[in-house]
Design a protein around this motif. Sequence first.
Motif, PDB file in Angstrom:
ATOM      1  N   PRO A  56      17.114  -0.836  66.914  1.00  0.00           N
ATOM      2  CA  PRO A  56      17.151   0.621  66.726  1.00  0.00           C
ATOM      3  C   PRO A  56      18.549   1.152  66.407  1.00  0.00           C
ATOM      4  O   PRO A  56      18.708   2.328  66.111  1.00  0.00           O
ATOM      5  CB  PRO A  56      16.648   1.155  68.071  1.00  0.00           C
ATOM      6  N   TYR A  57      19.543   0.266  66.483  1.00  0.00           N
ATOM      7  CA  TYR A  57      20.915   0.693  66.206  1.00  0.00           C
ATOM      8  C   TYR A  57      21.382   0.276  64.807  1.00  0.00           C
ATOM      9  O   TYR A  57      22.560   0.413  64.483  1.00  0.00           O
ATOM     10  CB  TYR A  57      21.842   0.116  67.277  1.00  0.00           C
ATOM     11  N   TYR A  97      27.674   8.526  77.827  1.00  0.00           N
ATOM     12  CA  TYR A  97      26.281   8.212  77.481  1.00  0.00           C
ATOM     13  C   TYR A  97      26.200   6.928  76.659  1.00  0.00           C
ATOM     14  O   TYR A  97      27.209   6.431  76.155  1.00  0.00           O
ATOM     15  CB  TYR A  97      25.630   9.376  76.715  1.00  0.00           C
ATOM     16  N   LEU A 136      23.490   4.944  73.619  1.00  0.00           N
ATOM     17  CA  LEU A 136      22.539   5.349  72.585  1.00  0.00           C
ATOM     18  C   LEU A 136      21.111   4.933  72.926  1.00  0.00           C
ATOM     19  O   LEU A 136      20.878   3.790  73.311  1.00  0.00           O
ATOM     20  CB  LEU A 136      22.917   4.730  71.232  1.00  0.00           C
ATOM     21  N   ARG A 137      20.206   5.848  72.755  1.00  0.00           N
ATOM     22  CA  ARG A 137      18.758   5.631  72.860  1.00  0.00           C
ATOM     23  C   ARG A 137      18.347   4.787  74.065  1.00  0.00           C
ATOM     24  O   ARG A 137      17.613   3.807  73.923  1.00  0.00           O
ATOM     25  CB  ARG A 137      18.229   5.004  71.557  1.00  0.00           C
ATOM     26  N   LEU A 195      14.622   3.966  74.798  1.00  0.00           N
ATOM     27  CA  LEU A 195      13.877   2.851  74.221  1.00  0.00           C
ATOM     28  C   LEU A 195      13.848   1.631  75.145  1.00  0.00           C
ATOM     29  O   LEU A 195      13.206   0.631  74.844  1.00  0.00           O
ATOM     30  CB  LEU A 195      14.479   2.453  72.863  1.00  0.00           C
ATOM     31  N   GLY A 196      14.579   1.717  76.244  1.00  0.00           N
ATOM     32  CA  GLY A 196      14.539   0.629  77.232  1.00  0.00           C
ATOM     33  C   GLY A 196      15.347  -0.596  76.846  1.00  0.00           C
ATOM     34  O   GLY A 196      15.126  -1.679  77.388  1.00  0.00           O
ATOM     35  N   LYS A 207       9.681  -1.061  67.667  1.00  0.00           N
ATOM     36  CA  LYS A 207       9.809   0.347  68.030  1.00  0.00           C
ATOM     37  C   LYS A 207      10.984   1.017  67.323  1.00  0.00           C
ATOM     38  O   LYS A 207      11.122   2.233  67.383  1.00  0.00           O
ATOM     39  CB  LYS A 207       9.907   0.525  69.538  1.00  0.00           C
ATOM     40  N   ALA A 208      11.802   0.227  66.649  1.00  0.00           N
ATOM     41  CA  ALA A 208      12.917   0.819  65.890  1.00  0.00           C
ATOM     42  C   ALA A 208      12.416   1.520  64.628  1.00  0.00           C
ATOM     43  O   ALA A 208      13.151   2.290  64.015  1.00  0.00           O
ATOM     44  CB  ALA A 208      13.938  -0.254  65.523  1.00  0.00           C
ATOM     45  N   ILE A 209      11.180   1.212  64.199  1.00  0.00           N
ATOM     46  CA  ILE A 209      10.599   1.864  63.017  1.00  0.00           C
ATOM     47  C   ILE A 209       9.388   2.663  63.492  1.00  0.00           C
ATOM     48  O   ILE A 209       8.272   2.114  63.574  1.00  0.00           O
ATOM     49  CB  ILE A 209      10.164   0.811  61.953  1.00  0.00           C
ATOM     50  N   TYR A 231      14.383   3.762  60.057  1.00  0.00           N
ATOM     51  CA  TYR A 231      14.853   3.489  61.421  1.00  0.00           C
ATOM     52  C   TYR A 231      14.797   4.748  62.279  1.00  0.00           C
ATOM     53  O   TYR A 231      15.015   5.855  61.786  1.00  0.00           O
ATOM     54  CB  TYR A 231      16.311   3.010  61.394  1.00  0.00           C
ATOM     55  N   THR A 232      14.543   4.534  63.558  1.00  0.00           N
ATOM     56  CA  THR A 232      14.662   5.629  64.505  1.00  0.00           C
ATOM     57  C   THR A 232      16.132   6.072  64.548  1.00  0.00           C
ATOM     58  O   THR A 232      17.027   5.275  64.305  1.00  0.00           O
ATOM     59  CB  THR A 232      14.179   5.178  65.904  1.00  0.00           C
ATOM     60  N   GLN A 233      16.360   7.354  64.831  1.00  0.00           N
ATOM     61  CA  GLN A 233      17.741   7.867  64.817  1.00  0.00           C
ATOM     62  C   GLN A 233      18.466   7.414  66.077  1.00  0.00           C
ATOM     63  O   GLN A 233      17.929   7.553  67.170  1.00  0.00           O
ATOM     64  CB  GLN A 233      17.709   9.386  64.782  1.00  0.00           C
ATOM     65  N   LYS A 234      19.660   6.887  65.892  1.00  0.00           N
ATOM     66  CA  LYS A 234      20.387   6.443  67.091  1.00  0.00           C
ATOM     67  C   LYS A 234      21.190   7.578  67.710  1.00  0.00           C
ATOM     68  O   LYS A 234      21.366   7.621  68.916  1.00  0.00           O
ATOM     69  CB  LYS A 234      21.274   5.243  66.765  1.00  0.00           C
ATOM     70  N   PHE A 235      21.667   8.513  66.882  1.00  0.00           N
ATOM     71  CA  PHE A 235      22.431   9.659  67.412  1.00  0.00           C
ATOM     72  C   PHE A 235      21.496  10.866  67.505  1.00  0.00           C
ATOM     73  O   PHE A 235      21.559  11.779  66.688  1.00  0.00           O
ATOM     74  CB  PHE A 235      23.628   9.975  66.514  1.00  0.00           C
ATOM     75  N   THR A 236      20.640  10.862  68.513  1.00  0.00           N
ATOM     76  CA  THR A 236      19.578  11.882  68.578  1.00  0.00           C
ATOM     77  C   THR A 236      20.121  13.305  68.733  1.00  0.00           C
ATOM     78  O   THR A 236      19.472  14.251  68.341  1.00  0.00           O
ATOM     79  CB  THR A 236      18.642  11.602  69.762  1.00  0.00           C
TER      80      THR A 236
END
Lengths: 187, 295
Positions: free
Chosen positions: A103-104, A170, A172-173, A176-177, B142-144, B285-290
């Motif tokens: 996710p990064y 903080y 990141l994300r 997401l666990g 889950k990243a997508i 991709y899911t956003q990392k800097f929400t």
Amino acid sequence: MNKKYAMAYVVDRCIDCKACMVACKAEWEVPEDHFRTHIDQGMKEDFHGKTRMDFLPSQCNHCDDAPCVTVCPTKASHKRDDGIVYVNRNRCVGCKYCIPSCPYEARFFNHDLGVAEKCTFCLPRLAEGLEPACATTCPGNVRVFGDINDPTSEISMVLREAKNNRLKIYKLREDLGTKPNIYYIQN
Amino acid sequence: MIHQEAFEWYIAVYLFLAGVGAGSMVVAAVADMYDREKYISFIKAASFIGMPLVSLGIFFLYIDLGQGMWKPWLLIFLFVNPTSAIAWGTGILTIFTILSGIYAAHNLGYIKVGCKRCLCWALIVTGICTAGYTAVLLGVLKAIPFWHQTSLPILFIISATSTGISGAMIVKMTILKSDANIKPIETAHLYLLVLEIIALIGIVLIALQGVPEMQYSIKQLLVGDSAFAFWVFLVLAGLIIPAIAFGMHEAGKLHLNVKSVVALEALVLVGGYFLRHLIIHAGVYTQKFTEYIVR
């Protein structure tokens, strides 16, 4: 207690000079069209309605519950005892599955070698007693690297000081666990 | 939003061919247990394409590999991590490919299988697992966010069964030149197309109400860069035209000759490929800097 390497970014110090990106690329001969670390730009409004821009470094978060490790069919991607998520190039088949699992967006495919690639916290440099190239090069001391399990390490002291000064800390994300190990410190 | 670039058309072809091969064998196995004599032309046609298409799909996966392609001994490691969907798929595909090969050899008269009913059940289970796995492969990431939804395996299993019937029907009509009446399979195909349309509408509606990344992905398909391929190749050619034509044929209002049926089945296959191609290419991709997300 085992070592557990981590990195903290003192975000407000970043001036977007991208020296970290260049240092990493030069150190590891990263392919031309990729980087192992990035600086993103984040725009948002503050409480007074004024637009604020932040420079946001990012790289592999060396997660404790790393999706790339979970999905790697060959266990080429694995979590080391010192906390580093590492890709064993001799075992990677180049299926690319780890790349969209992150996710990064920390991974990319090295077409020359046919393997997935990412930040290793400069593992060979650590073995020589050196810090990662990005942390050594950063002119603003944005990147603080060290053993988070050692209370006397620089990263532990920086995080403790930030907490005492009530700065925002903080990762990141975390929703997401993934249990990432890169800390962001901001005013 | 950042598009994933790791998976490209090779993977779409792999997912498509594995789906067609698995779908055709599942339908053939079900038909076999129901009435082998009646559906023998379809069963033989499916036997021609089942294992070869799945194997061809695996070949596309193989040539998409990096180091594994020139160091094939590394492929043995594909089984070692039980938490990886690729390891599950390697196991499922291996079993399914062997079983479909045995079943095809039996149907084409090369060997005689003792417990054919057991083989048919094993094929149905592993075939559905193969078709479903092609979506689970994407769905576990889950990243997508656009891929990370449970409706994807359902859609892919329906599509695999539908395209499997199409593939076998084309072989039946062109290579075997059989005009045997297999109306229940044709009717089932119509229902599958309708179900696929409903499942696709569901995915669209859910994605439109989803997280920003899902909304972005679905808008890419509905009105963005992929809109032409989505509406023309997937929706119109792959689903609506065949569904209407088969529906009218079913109701006795339209006569379809061999050429038109083959053309319509080919359209279903085109739609089946584009379904996978478009879903893969719409992945962001899911956003990392929400904190900084701007809709």
